[in-house]
Enzyme design. Structure first.
Site, PDB file in Angstrom:
ATOM      1  CB  SER A 141      58.412  61.272  50.773  1.00  0.00           C
ATOM      2  OG  SER A 141      57.359  62.103  50.362  1.00  0.00           O
ATOM      3  CG  ASN A 142      60.224  55.664  51.277  1.00  0.00           C
ATOM      4  OD1 ASN A 142      60.153  55.667  52.492  1.00  0.00           O
ATOM      5  ND2 ASN A 142      59.449  54.909  50.507  1.00  0.00           N
TER       6      ASN A 142
END
Length: 801
Positions: free
Chosen positions: A238-239
């Site tokens: 994820s970011n």
């Protein structure tokens, strides 16, 4: 039909009008008027554009009911398949040798999946956790949500006909219980530990004969590689970034969340708003089968998660009693393993019975084809300690976020509930505060303990991968407890890497060290992650982008939207021009491929030079660089890939300068050109012509790029040259949210569920948001009552038992 339609519209409008005020008196008056006389559960579900439900109920059990009903309407087949898994019934339904959806464990076939989950059920593991008083176990509110969710799912099954061909008419689509819902939550919690080693647990057998221990000593490098593949960030990522008020246009916080999760199966997100008037009002994405919002926002705060680098398990090396491989020594005293016998019904066959072996530390691991290469010999065995096997607190942690009014409240929920198994938390609030915290359930392995108690194998694996292999024969090597921990053997909140009120707080699945490059986090134990080590291209590119945004200032939600779809390729910025120059310098414009054949690569030189270093769907040269980069990083060891090595003093900009003289460079280029030509794909083809998904018989171009390219908008496409390139997506950007506040009391939120709300190809919401994603468009959140009621797509449904 017209009459019925008019009647439905009138009913919907009446219900909508009755809900016009933020439904304080609303739900109560509706409940008095419409609650079934038999006292069953009920809720109001209001649908807006793209099939997003807004569930209103009077309490947690009724809210769970509406949520379970609405999830079933969109995802009944995926949900039902998952419940077959957690009941341990896949072999009976589908056959023992079929490969299950790996959303709920790493099991390689149905039989091992069933042996594990039936073992969990036979041992009463989840029920015992449900029976624990909070905070060690789930709260009454969380249990009410689970109970209500099961009732809502069952009510939908009873009232509706399934149109999804994946399970239409299937006998395995059955009602569920609250225990089934809790077991699904449990499965998600142990994904990084027991759930990631199911084959090793269920295949472990005591040795027979006189195996030679020295010949079967596990290789530390193999174990390090296996551990890295085992952890959830091997399959997800994820970011997320939070900006504080010093960087924004109005002094309030901003949050961009971009979790990278599977596009198919039981780990998909599902969008909803949940409201209990005067008690709870939150929107966001729920992991399928869960009754709370997993990633979301409310009128005051927004949060997202990224997969952490913390290793959520330990391995304990057992010294076995001579002549008895099912007994082990602790401080010289023998202890017998516990044999758990599990029987699994099998489709068209005789039930299969197997034994699992458990110790004071956890299950024994051993499998020639399993996830961890740990043999069981006549003198040595290895047991897995997974503290998340005692953690059913995820729902309460998320519920605390949903009710939070600030980032301090988010941190308070992390501190109070301690229920996140393998993720970091990034949050921002309407007052301008930010938060990063790696608050997760980790075994309490300090560096001092690892130094004192690691076996020879652990002395290699702990520094390299953070996985402790401890001497299980010594009582003084027990994990111990922190005073502020809710369960023995885990770190308490005071030990968690946490960053408050930084101008930006960002994570892209590296360790906590550079959550803010100007305020690095240090001093945490190795099991949490590394300090001063090379960052991924995703992290480097993200820090470059968000640091520049923070320095520029004046940020709004629109800036978050632009960042999500910038599609910049950090690997391209570092390597594409050098690759183009080296390509042009090749004698005769030819290179030799891995098969020994000479390939004319001269056309590729100009394509690489002209490429815009993005993964937009209309970008020419993006596909060529993508395929070349994948081959190059496999052919050239990391230390040889760059001329300028990594420096901890400049971690965002090093390593750099592509080493085009490295053996393998020219071969990777030749193989790429040959591959694309064989597939009939032009070297300068637009990315969207060859990176797409097919929905309803139509190609939908997909922007974004793979992890190794460092693109924020991560997409892991599935290569199929015969179908024209990348013709499906396995995982990547999923429930995206860009959130801010303007002082109106309504969050300013833009969202996107990349793969759309429903897995049913007959649903209107099977691909509608996927088409938005293709065009890099967003859904404007309808959070406040005035916005919900003004939706042109508004449909109101009263659901009840």
């Amino acid at each position: 039909m017209r009459t019925r339609l008019r009647q439905f519209v009138v009913t919907a409008v009446a219900l909508a009008t009755a809900s016009a005020a933020l439904p304080a008196a609303t739900a109560q008056s509706q409940d008095r008027q419409e609650r079934p006389a038999h006292g069953g559960l009920s809720a109001t579900v209001r649908y807006t554009e793209y099939g997003i439900p807004h569930v209103v109920a009077k309490d947690y059990a009724n809210l769970g009911f509406g949520t379970g009903w609405a999830q079933a309407a969109d995802q009944v087949c995926v949900l039902a398949d998952g419940f077959v898994t957690v009941r341990g019934e896949r072999s009976r339904v589908f056959g023992p040798e079929e490969e299950p959806d790996r959303s709920l464990s790493s099991a390689g076939e149905n039989l091992s999946s069933d042996l594990y989950f039936r073992g969990v059920r036979d041992a009463g593991t989840v029920q015992k956790l449900l029976d624990r008083p909070a905070p060690g176990g789930p709260s009454r509110q969380a249990k009410d949500l689970m109970r209500g969710w099961a009732a809502g799912y069952n009510a939908w099954l009873k009232q509706k006909r399934i149109s999804d061909p994946a399970c239409r008419g299937a006998a395995w689509v059955r009602p569920v219980t609250a225990l089934d819902v809790a077991t699904r939550l449990y499965a998600l919690s142990v994904l990084g530990g027991q759930g990631g080693t199911v084959d090793d647990i269920t295949a472990a057998r005591p040795p027979t004969g006189s195996a030679t221990p020295a010949a079967r000593t596990p290789d530390s490098e193999d174990l390090v590689r296996a551990v890295r593949d085992l952890l959830p960030d091997g399959s997800m990522g994820s970011n997320a970034v939070a900006f504080n008020g010093s960087t924004t246009a109005n002094g309030r916080g901003l949050l961009l969340g971009n979790p990278h999760y599977p596009w198919q199966g039981g780990r998909r997100f599902w969008q909803a708003q949940q409201t209990i008037p005067g008690e709870l009002n939150v929107s966001g994405g729920s992991l399928l089968g869960t009754p709370t919002i997993s990633i979301g926002y409310n009128a005051h705060v927004a949060w997202s998660h990224t997969v952490s680098t913390g290793v959520p398990f330990t391995v304990h090396q057992l010294t076995l009693v001579p002549g008895d491989p099912t007994a082990y020594l602790v401080d010289g005293t023998p202890e017998r393993m516990t044999e758990r016998t599990v029987t699994v019904p099998v489709k068209d066959g005789t039930p299969v019975t197997r034994s699992q072996w458990w110790t004071r530390y956890g299950p024994v691991l051993s499998s020639p084809d399993g996830d961890l290469p740990l043999p069981w010999t006549t003198t040595t065995a290895y047991a897995l300690n997974d503290p998340n096997a005692a953690n059913l607190r995820f729902a309460d942690t998320s519920l605390g976020f949903s009710k939070a009014r600030s980032t301090a409240d988010v941190l308070g929920s992390l501190t109070r509930n301690q229920g996140l198994p393998w993720v970091n938390t990034i949050a921002a609030d309407s007052s301008g505060h930010t938060l990063f915290s790696q608050s997760q359930v980790l075994p309490r392995v300090t560096n001092e303990l690892a130094t004192r108690c690691s076996t020879a194998l652990g002395k290699a694996t702990y520094p390299a991968a953070g996985v402790a292999v401890l001497d299980g024969s010594r009582g003084d090597c027990a994990l111990g407890s922190d005073a502020d921990a809710v369960q023995p053997g885990i770190f308490g909140p005071a030990r968690m890497p946490t960053l408050k009120d930084a101008p930006y707080a960002e994570n892209s699945n590296d360790s906590a060290w550079l959550a803010n490059a100007d305020r690095p986090l240090t001093g945490y134990e190795r099991i949490f992650g590394t300090v001063g080590t090379q960052r991924s291209l995703c992290t480097r590119g993200a820090i470059e982008d968000v640091a520049a945004m923070a320095e520029r200032g004046g940020l709004t939600v629109k800036d978050l939207q632009r960042q999500q779809f910038a599609n910049r390729v950090p690997a391209g910025d570092l390597a594409a021009d050098a690759a183009a120059r080296a390509c042009a310098a090749l004698p005769g414009g030819t290179a030799t491929g891995s098969d020994g054949k000479a390939v004319d690569v001269s056309e590729a030189c100009g394509v690489l030079k002209a490429w815009d270093h993005s993964m937009d769907t209309d970008s020419r040269g993006a596909l060529l660089f993508d395929r070349f980069w994948r081959k190059l990083i496999r052919a050239v060891p990391g230390a040889q890939l760059w001329k300028v090595p990594f420096s901890a003093a400049d971690p965002v900009r090093t390593p750099n300068t592509l080493n085009t003289d490295a053996p393998g460079f020219a071969g990777a280029l030749a193989d790429t050109v040959a591959e694309l030509r064989t597939a009939g794909i032009a070297l300068d083809a637009k990315l969207g012509a060859n990176q797409f998904v097919v929905r309803g018989g139509q190609r939908i171009p997909v922007p974004g790029g793979t992890e190794s390219l460092g693109v924020w908008n991560k997409i892991e496409p599935v290569w199929n040259a015969a179908s024209g390139g990348y013709s499906e997506v396995s995982m990547g950007s999923s429930h995206i949210q860009a959130v801010g506040w303007d002082g109106s009391g309504c969050p300013v939120a833009r969202t996107l569920l990349t793969y759309s709300q429903s897995s049913n190809p007959n649903s209107d919401h099977f691909a509608d948001q996927t088409r938005l994603f293709s065009r890099e468009k967003w859904v404007t959140s309808r959070f406040c009552e005035k916005d919900i009621l003004s939706s042109p797509a508004l449909k109101v449904v009263r659901v009840h038992e």
